[in-house]
Design a protein around this motif. Structure first.
Motif, mmCIF file in Angstrom:
data_model
loop_
_atom_site.group_PDB
_atom_site.id
_atom_site.type_symbol
_atom_site.label_atom_id
_atom_site.label_comp_id
_atom_site.label_asym_id
_atom_site.label_seq_id
_atom_site.Cartn_x
_atom_site.Cartn_y
_atom_site.Cartn_z
ATOM 1 N N UNK A 1 0.928 -1.243 -0.176
ATOM 2 C CA UNK A 1 -0.179 -0.307 -0.314
ATOM 3 C C UNK A 1 1.339 1.387 0.066
ATOM 4 N N UNK A 2 0.614 2.443 -0.281
ATOM 5 C CA UNK A 2 0.963 3.729 -0.384
ATOM 6 C C UNK A 2 0.602 4.480 1.190
ATOM 7 N N UNK A 3 1.301 4.389 1.870
ATOM 8 C CA UNK A 3 1.262 5.538 2.950
ATOM 9 C C UNK A 3 0.930 6.932 2.685
ATOM 10 N N UNK A 4 -0.013 7.010 3.125
ATOM 11 C CA UNK A 4 0.217 9.396 2.363
ATOM 12 C C UNK A 4 0.260 9.705 4.656
ATOM 13 N N UNK A 5 1.679 10.364 3.985
ATOM 14 C CA UNK A 5 2.285 10.806 4.932
ATOM 15 C C UNK A 5 1.545 11.751 5.409
ATOM 16 N N UNK A 6 0.418 12.854 4.477
ATOM 17 C CA UNK A 6 0.547 13.712 5.198
ATOM 18 C C UNK A 6 -1.357 14.077 5.706
ATOM 19 N N UNK A 7 -1.356 12.798 5.931
ATOM 20 C CA UNK A 7 -3.108 12.871 6.063
ATOM 21 C C UNK A 7 -3.320 13.108 7.657
ATOM 22 N N UNK A 8 -4.463 13.803 8.245
ATOM 23 C CA UNK A 8 -4.594 13.734 9.009
ATOM 24 C C UNK A 8 -5.081 12.932 10.097
ATOM 25 N N UNK A 9 -5.693 12.688 11.176
ATOM 26 C CA UNK A 9 -6.906 12.502 12.583
ATOM 27 C C UNK A 9 -8.139 13.343 12.168
ATOM 28 N N UNK A 10 -7.683 14.786 11.658
ATOM 29 C CA UNK A 10 -9.147 15.814 11.157
ATOM 30 C C UNK A 10 -9.118 15.321 10.431
ATOM 31 N N UNK A 11 -8.529 14.677 9.145
ATOM 32 C CA UNK A 11 -9.053 14.952 7.976
ATOM 33 C C UNK A 11 -10.406 13.661 7.670
ATOM 34 N N UNK A 12 -9.851 12.645 8.756
ATOM 35 C CA UNK A 12 -10.929 11.140 9.322
ATOM 36 C C UNK A 12 -11.687 12.328 9.686
ATOM 37 N N UNK A 13 -11.890 12.813 10.759
ATOM 38 C CA UNK A 13 -13.022 13.159 11.316
ATOM 39 C C UNK A 13 -14.249 14.040 10.488
ATOM 40 N N UNK A 14 -14.025 14.120 9.684
ATOM 41 C CA UNK A 14 -14.515 15.037 8.613
ATOM 42 C C UNK A 14 -15.490 14.050 7.608
ATOM 43 N N UNK A 436 -17.787 0.957 12.653
ATOM 44 C CA UNK A 436 -17.630 1.640 13.448
ATOM 45 C C UNK A 436 -17.169 2.077 14.737
ATOM 46 N N UNK A 437 -16.145 1.371 15.233
ATOM 47 C CA UNK A 437 -15.736 0.736 16.305
ATOM 48 C C UNK A 437 -14.349 1.796 15.373
ATOM 49 N N UNK A 438 -13.940 1.596 14.644
ATOM 50 C CA UNK A 438 -12.459 2.195 14.208
ATOM 51 C C UNK A 438 -12.693 4.510 14.275
ATOM 52 N N UNK A 439 -14.222 4.094 13.451
ATOM 53 C CA UNK A 439 -15.124 5.062 13.240
ATOM 54 C C UNK A 439 -14.724 6.334 15.139
ATOM 55 N N UNK A 440 -15.598 5.627 16.266
ATOM 56 C CA UNK A 440 -15.200 6.140 16.916
ATOM 57 C C UNK A 440 -14.159 6.117 18.098
ATOM 58 N N UNK A 441 -13.345 4.884 17.886
ATOM 59 C CA UNK A 441 -11.137 5.411 17.975
ATOM 60 C C UNK A 441 -11.150 6.785 17.722
ATOM 61 N N UNK A 442 -11.119 6.501 16.182
ATOM 62 C CA UNK A 442 -10.548 8.124 15.490
ATOM 63 C C UNK A 442 -11.240 9.730 15.999
ATOM 64 N N UNK A 443 -12.785 9.540 15.988
ATOM 65 C CA UNK A 443 -13.124 10.369 17.625
ATOM 66 C C UNK A 443 -12.547 10.325 18.439
ATOM 67 N N UNK A 444 -12.330 9.627 19.139
ATOM 68 C CA UNK A 444 -11.837 9.640 20.936
ATOM 69 C C UNK A 444 -10.446 9.967 21.000
ATOM 70 N N UNK A 445 -9.647 9.463 19.305
ATOM 71 C CA UNK A 445 -8.392 9.885 19.520
ATOM 72 C C UNK A 445 -8.239 12.128 19.076
ATOM 73 N N UNK A 446 -9.095 11.956 17.934
ATOM 74 C CA UNK A 446 -9.244 13.205 18.086
ATOM 75 C C UNK A 446 -9.877 14.342 19.578
ATOM 76 N N UNK A 447 -10.407 13.712 20.271
ATOM 77 C CA UNK A 447 -10.920 14.421 21.430
ATOM 78 C C UNK A 447 -10.591 13.621 22.545
#
Length: 453
Positions: A1-14, A436-447
């Motif tokens: 896979x090609x890892x995106x070094x620039x992406x942030x968890x806030x972008x996933x949050x959007x 959903x567990x992944x989505x909530x994990x990212x949300x928790x991480x951002x919070x």
């Protein structure tokens, strides 16, 4: 896979607000149409959830998904959906002596409710908390009792195939024992002999990473670092290892990618667990450094294998040795194609693996390991892929949240739509739950909230 070094968890949050809205509509449809007498929802066929008799390992994901929907949105309808379903339907899973799936069914339900109460997401009630904790203690003990002892005196929790069978899946089911241990529970055996939960966690974990995961050290002619065997087979007459095997993968000498993902996430959570308990507690079984070192070795090997043997966008095909892959040419050099004519992808493996990559990445970064950032960015890359089309649909005629998952390709259980040569366009209950567990994990991480078992 090609890892995106620039992406942030806030972008996933959007991406998550519309994802949670879509998730709610899927849950409303499932709960409105599901009939308990029809069996547990397992996967979709033509967009509708259906059952598949094998073992009842997905019931907890249905109610756990509803609990995560409440956590993500605050909509108490989903709390009641999940809580009422747990009270009515989950008791038999707590005492189910025939499966290796307690961490799936019971941690996803009673475990989530306990966590949310301790975090103040639901009102504190002492007796209600005791109810959840009693279920988790019993579940851990029942799971720990399903035990095979090996020639060296260690052992493992055996799969539903029988005492000879060590499944890779079960390493994530160890969560049931971890919680029971942290609640100071023990399994009582013959003659009132107490059996340590921690001892069984250590032995099962060490034997799984020893026998089900490869390290490129010459174990056999197909020893590739990070490759995972779904099943390890033992001789019950002498307690010795005999051979690798596969139930849901293509062969014992290829890697079923959902098994790889279970290994990644299970080991990542074991690393978290061993890091938070007192180090002296591990002295009877070789000490923290030895046990932690084995888990870390397994985590890095499997994470690297996933990254190296997954399509460009981070979604894997269902098995790295699937024979039709040869017809796809250099499939690693382009995004996964769920609509190809030769082999299906498995988005559920991606959802599980993404959380594993985030967890191990965070842990390594916190411990100043330079590999941590690469794994963390890989996890975000996978998450971005599966939280966008073609891995979801807005259609209210489809009950699935995460599309293009595979259950049991060798048995031919997965729905093949008209005009296609392979399964595609369908969802599964563990895939939807783990998305959903992944989505909530990212949300928790951002919070910036903590992450418990």
């Amino acid at each position: 896979m090609q890892i995106d070094e620039a992406i942030t968890s806030r972008e996933i949050d959007d991406l998550l607000s519309p994802y949670f809205e879509r998730s709610g509509r899927k849950l409303d449809s499932i709960f409105a149409t599901w009939r308990p007498e029809s069996g547990t929802p397992v996967f979709t066929a033509g967009g509708r959830y259906t059952s598949q008799s094998w073992t009842e390992w997905t019931q907890g994901f249905m109610f756990g998904w509803a609990l995560l929907q409440f956590e993500a949105t605050g909509d108490e309808r989903y709390l009641e959906m999940g809580r009422n379903g747990i009270v009515r339907h989950m008791a038999s899973h707590v005492t189910h002596i025939g499966v290796h799936d307690h961490g799936f069914n019971n941690v996803s339900t009673y475990g989530n409710l306990r966590r949310m109460m301790l975090e103040g997401l639901i009102p504190h009630n002492e007796w209600e908390l005791h109810f959840y904790e009693m279920a988790l203690k019993a579940s851990g003990a029942v799971q720990a009792s399903r035990w095979t002892t090996l020639a060296d005196g260690t052992g493992y929790i055996y799969s539903f195939n029988g005492p000879h069978s060590l499944f890779i899946d079960t390493i994530r089911s160890l969560r049931s024992l971890m919680i029971a241990h942290e609640l100071d529970h023990v399994l009582m055996g013959e003659g009132d002999r107490p059996v340590s939960m921690l001892e069984r966690i250590v032995h099962h974990a060490v034997n799984t990473v020893r026998y089900n995961i490869y390290y490129g050290e010459g174990r056999d002619a197909y020893d590739v670092r990070g490759r995972v065997a779904h099943e390890a087979i033992f001789n019950m007459n002498n307690g010795l290892f005999r051979c690798p095997n596969s139930q849901q993968g293509y062969s014992p000498f290829s890697t079923w990618t959902r098994g790889l993902a279970w290994a990644m996430l299970g080991v990542a959570e074991l690393i978290e667990f061993f890091s938070r308990i007192p180090r002296e507690a591990l002295e009877p079984w070789g000490g923290f450094d030895a046990i932690y070192g084995q888990m870390l070795k397994a985590a890095k090997a499997t994470a690297d294998f996933y990254i190296d043997n997954t399509a460009l966008d981070g979604v894997p095909y269902w098995d790295t040795g699937a024979p039709g892959l040869v017809n796809l040419g250099d499939w690693r050099a382009r995004p996964a194609d769920p609509y190809n004519d030769h082999e299906p992808v498995d988005s559920s493996a991606a959802a599980i693996a993404a959380q594993a990559l985030l967890k191990i990445g965070r842990h390594l970064e916190e411990n100043s390991d330079p590999l941590g950032r690469a794994y963390f960015q890989a996890g975000l890359t996978v998450a971005r892929t599966i939280f966008q089309p073609p891995y979801w649909t807005d259609s209210d005629n489809h009950q699935g949240l995460l599309l293009h998952s595979v259950y049991h390709r060798p048995n031919g259980w997965d729905h093949v739509p008209a005009g296609s040569r392979i399964p595609c366009g369908e969802a599964c209950m563990w895939g939807d739950y783990h998305a959903m567990e992944l989505a909530v994990y990212v949300k928790r991480m951002n919070n910036q909230r903590s992450f418990g078992a």
